[in-house]
Design a protein around this motif. Structure first.
Motif, PDB file in Angstrom:
ATOM      1  N   ALA A 193      13.613 -61.957  -8.415  1.00  0.00           N
ATOM      2  CA  ALA A 193      13.935 -62.830  -7.874  1.00  0.00           C
ATOM      3  C   ALA A 193      12.835 -62.404  -6.804  1.00  0.00           C
ATOM      4  O   ALA A 193      11.546 -62.901  -5.956  1.00  0.00           O
ATOM      5  CB  ALA A 193      14.638 -63.061  -6.748  1.00  0.00           C
ATOM      6  N   ARG A 194      12.365 -61.076  -6.022  1.00  0.00           N
ATOM      7  CA  ARG A 194      11.316 -60.828  -5.753  1.00  0.00           C
ATOM      8  C   ARG A 194      10.261 -60.987  -5.665  1.00  0.00           C
ATOM      9  O   ARG A 194       8.682 -61.058  -5.231  1.00  0.00           O
ATOM     10  CB  ARG A 194      10.994 -58.773  -5.783  1.00  0.00           C
ATOM     11  CG  ARG A 194      12.466 -58.599  -4.673  1.00  0.00           C
ATOM     12  CD  ARG A 194      12.549 -57.280  -4.829  1.00  0.00           C
ATOM     13  NE  ARG A 194      11.809 -56.719  -3.827  1.00  0.00           N
ATOM     14  CZ  ARG A 194      11.375 -55.519  -3.159  1.00  0.00           C
ATOM     15  NH1 ARG A 194      12.023 -54.043  -3.997  1.00  0.00           N
ATOM     16  NH2 ARG A 194      10.597 -55.256  -2.880  1.00  0.00           N
ATOM     17  N   VAL A 195       9.258 -60.528  -6.924  1.00  0.00           N
ATOM     18  CA  VAL A 195       8.366 -60.979  -7.719  1.00  0.00           C
ATOM     19  C   VAL A 195       7.755 -62.531  -7.981  1.00  0.00           C
ATOM     20  O   VAL A 195       6.518 -62.813  -7.397  1.00  0.00           O
ATOM     21  CB  VAL A 195       8.512 -60.693  -9.644  1.00  0.00           C
ATOM     22  CG1 VAL A 195       7.340 -61.427  -9.951  1.00  0.00           C
ATOM     23  CG2 VAL A 195       7.993 -59.583  -9.769  1.00  0.00           C
ATOM     24  N   ALA A 196       8.771 -63.145  -7.768  1.00  0.00           N
ATOM     25  CA  ALA A 196       8.706 -65.248  -8.171  1.00  0.00           C
ATOM     26  C   ALA A 196       8.584 -64.820  -6.202  1.00  0.00           C
ATOM     27  O   ALA A 196       8.168 -65.755  -5.657  1.00  0.00           O
ATOM     28  CB  ALA A 196      10.182 -65.391  -8.101  1.00  0.00           C
ATOM     29  N   ALA A 197       8.758 -64.449  -4.991  1.00  0.00           N
ATOM     30  CA  ALA A 197       9.122 -64.576  -3.359  1.00  0.00           C
ATOM     31  C   ALA A 197       7.663 -64.190  -3.543  1.00  0.00           C
ATOM     32  O   ALA A 197       6.879 -64.741  -3.214  1.00  0.00           O
ATOM     33  CB  ALA A 197      10.037 -64.040  -2.845  1.00  0.00           C
ATOM     34  N   LEU A 198       7.100 -62.768  -3.767  1.00  0.00           N
ATOM     35  CA  LEU A 198       5.959 -62.380  -3.641  1.00  0.00           C
ATOM     36  C   LEU A 198       4.550 -63.132  -3.996  1.00  0.00           C
ATOM     37  O   LEU A 198       3.817 -63.878  -3.597  1.00  0.00           O
ATOM     38  CB  LEU A 198       5.133 -61.204  -4.185  1.00  0.00           C
ATOM     39  CG  LEU A 198       6.529 -59.755  -3.797  1.00  0.00           C
ATOM     40  CD1 LEU A 198       5.971 -58.832  -4.439  1.00  0.00           C
ATOM     41  CD2 LEU A 198       6.085 -60.456  -2.602  1.00  0.00           C
ATOM     42  N   GLU A 199       4.796 -63.918  -5.085  1.00  0.00           N
ATOM     43  CA  GLU A 199       3.936 -65.068  -6.253  1.00  0.00           C
ATOM     44  C   GLU A 199       3.926 -65.976  -4.878  1.00  0.00           C
ATOM     45  O   GLU A 199       2.761 -66.594  -4.853  1.00  0.00           O
ATOM     46  CB  GLU A 199       4.417 -65.304  -6.979  1.00  0.00           C
ATOM     47  CG  GLU A 199       3.954 -64.002  -8.769  1.00  0.00           C
ATOM     48  CD  GLU A 199       3.998 -64.202 -10.201  1.00  0.00           C
ATOM     49  OE1 GLU A 199       5.487 -65.912  -9.911  1.00  0.00           O
ATOM     50  OE2 GLU A 199       4.671 -64.094 -10.638  1.00  0.00           O
ATOM     51  N   THR A 200       5.045 -66.466  -4.773  1.00  0.00           N
ATOM     52  CA  THR A 200       5.120 -67.812  -3.435  1.00  0.00           C
ATOM     53  C   THR A 200       4.083 -67.092  -2.505  1.00  0.00           C
ATOM     54  O   THR A 200       3.713 -68.339  -1.772  1.00  0.00           O
ATOM     55  CB  THR A 200       6.648 -67.879  -3.372  1.00  0.00           C
ATOM     56  OG1 THR A 200       6.901 -68.659  -5.031  1.00  0.00           O
ATOM     57  CG2 THR A 200       6.077 -69.440  -2.972  1.00  0.00           C
ATOM     58  N   ARG A 201       4.471 -66.401  -1.796  1.00  0.00           N
ATOM     59  CA  ARG A 201       3.746 -66.024  -0.967  1.00  0.00           C
ATOM     60  C   ARG A 201       2.376 -65.796  -0.870  1.00  0.00           C
ATOM     61  O   ARG A 201       1.715 -66.346  -0.384  1.00  0.00           O
ATOM     62  CB  ARG A 201       4.730 -64.885  -0.242  1.00  0.00           C
ATOM     63  CG  ARG A 201       3.993 -63.932   1.292  1.00  0.00           C
ATOM     64  CD  ARG A 201       4.597 -62.707   1.238  1.00  0.00           C
ATOM     65  NE  ARG A 201       4.620 -62.514   3.060  1.00  0.00           N
ATOM     66  CZ  ARG A 201       4.566 -61.050   3.227  1.00  0.00           C
ATOM     67  NH1 ARG A 201       4.825 -60.461   2.788  1.00  0.00           N
ATOM     68  NH2 ARG A 201       3.735 -60.410   3.776  1.00  0.00           N
ATOM     69  N   LEU A 202       2.289 -64.922  -1.864  1.00  0.00           N
ATOM     70  CA  LEU A 202       0.517 -64.628  -2.541  1.00  0.00           C
ATOM     71  C   LEU A 202      -0.326 -65.774  -2.587  1.00  0.00           C
ATOM     72  O   LEU A 202      -1.589 -66.392  -1.712  1.00  0.00           O
ATOM     73  CB  LEU A 202       0.420 -63.963  -2.952  1.00  0.00           C
ATOM     74  CG  LEU A 202      -1.005 -63.585  -4.533  1.00  0.00           C
ATOM     75  CD1 LEU A 202      -1.578 -63.085  -3.297  1.00  0.00           C
ATOM     76  CD2 LEU A 202      -1.488 -63.224  -5.794  1.00  0.00           C
ATOM     77  N   GLN A 203       0.198 -66.775  -3.422  1.00  0.00           N
ATOM     78  CA  GLN A 203      -0.616 -68.750  -3.492  1.00  0.00           C
ATOM     79  C   GLN A 203      -0.092 -68.828  -1.955  1.00  0.00           C
ATOM     80  O   GLN A 203      -1.696 -70.178  -1.664  1.00  0.00           O
ATOM     81  CB  GLN A 203       0.295 -69.443  -4.063  1.00  0.00           C
ATOM     82  CG  GLN A 203       0.420 -69.188  -5.269  1.00  0.00           C
ATOM     83  CD  GLN A 203       1.411 -70.145  -6.772  1.00  0.00           C
ATOM     84  OE1 GLN A 203       1.976 -70.278  -6.284  1.00  0.00           O
ATOM     85  NE2 GLN A 203       1.503 -69.835  -7.971  1.00  0.00           N
ATOM     86  N   ALA A 204       0.670 -68.682  -1.364  1.00  0.00           N
ATOM     87  CA  ALA A 204       0.314 -69.367   0.059  1.00  0.00           C
ATOM     88  C   ALA A 204      -0.627 -68.905   1.269  1.00  0.00           C
ATOM     89  O   ALA A 204      -1.971 -69.796   2.164  1.00  0.00           O
ATOM     90  CB  ALA A 204       1.662 -69.508   1.076  1.00  0.00           C
ATOM     91  N   LEU A 205      -0.700 -67.420   0.803  1.00  0.00           N
ATOM     92  CA  LEU A 205      -2.026 -66.495   1.623  1.00  0.00           C
ATOM     93  C   LEU A 205      -3.051 -67.689   0.895  1.00  0.00           C
ATOM     94  O   LEU A 205      -4.078 -67.394   1.659  1.00  0.00           O
ATOM     95  CB  LEU A 205      -1.640 -65.460   1.658  1.00  0.00           C
ATOM     96  CG  LEU A 205      -0.059 -65.009   1.704  1.00  0.00           C
ATOM     97  CD1 LEU A 205      -0.162 -62.903   2.438  1.00  0.00           C
ATOM     98  CD2 LEU A 205      -0.173 -64.688   3.849  1.00  0.00           C
ATOM     99  N   GLU A 206      -3.606 -66.942  -0.281  1.00  0.00           N
ATOM    100  CA  GLU A 206      -4.271 -67.647  -1.137  1.00  0.00           C
ATOM    101  C   GLU A 206      -5.012 -68.822  -0.964  1.00  0.00           C
ATOM    102  O   GLU A 206      -6.083 -69.249  -0.669  1.00  0.00           O
ATOM    103  CB  GLU A 206      -4.146 -67.360  -2.390  1.00  0.00           C
ATOM    104  CG  GLU A 206      -4.092 -65.818  -2.929  1.00  0.00           C
ATOM    105  CD  GLU A 206      -4.299 -65.934  -3.741  1.00  0.00           C
ATOM    106  OE1 GLU A 206      -3.736 -67.062  -4.610  1.00  0.00           O
ATOM    107  OE2 GLU A 206      -4.826 -65.083  -4.961  1.00  0.00           O
ATOM    108  N   GLY A 207      -4.345 -70.178  -0.063  1.00  0.00           N
ATOM    109  CA  GLY A 207      -4.367 -71.581   0.321  1.00  0.00           C
ATOM    110  C   GLY A 207      -4.838 -71.344   1.525  1.00  0.00           C
ATOM    111  O   GLY A 207      -5.820 -72.206   1.619  1.00  0.00           O
TER     112      GLY A 207
END
Length: 95
Positions: free
Chosen positions: A62-76
């Motif tokens: 769950a933490r990995v999924a949340a971090l991936e989502t956050r990373l994608q938002a930051l990269e965007g």
């Protein structure tokens, strides 16, 4: 006259005594010891340990999924960083 529950208790007691005095008790102890050693060599975990590891893994996923989502938002939000293979990036870094 003996009632039914007393009769069953007596029967159970007599059978238990008979088994404890017979070679069956030794066989049972030997089989339990053998199985215990075999299970120890297999590096098995208890159900409680398994459930704990499973819960830890679910939380980590769950933490990995949340971090991936956050990373994608930051990269965007960021502008693309030039790659080293890009000739314009090399010219800017040499000045």
């Amino acid at each position: 006259m003996i009632n039914r529950s007393e009769w069953l208790e007596d029967l159970q007691k007599n059978v238990s005594e008979l088994i404890s005095k017979s070679p069956a008790a030794d066989i049972e102890r030997n089989v339990k010891a053998f199985m215990g050693q075999a299970f120890n060599r297999m590096d098995l975990v208890t159900r409680e340990e398994f459930d704990t590891y499973k819960l830890m893994l679910e939380r980590a996923l769950a933490r990995v999924a949340a971090l991936e989502t956050r990373l994608q938002a930051l990269e965007g939000r960021q502008t693309p960083v030039p790659q080293e293979s890009d000739p314009s990036a090399k010219e800017g870094s040499q000045s």
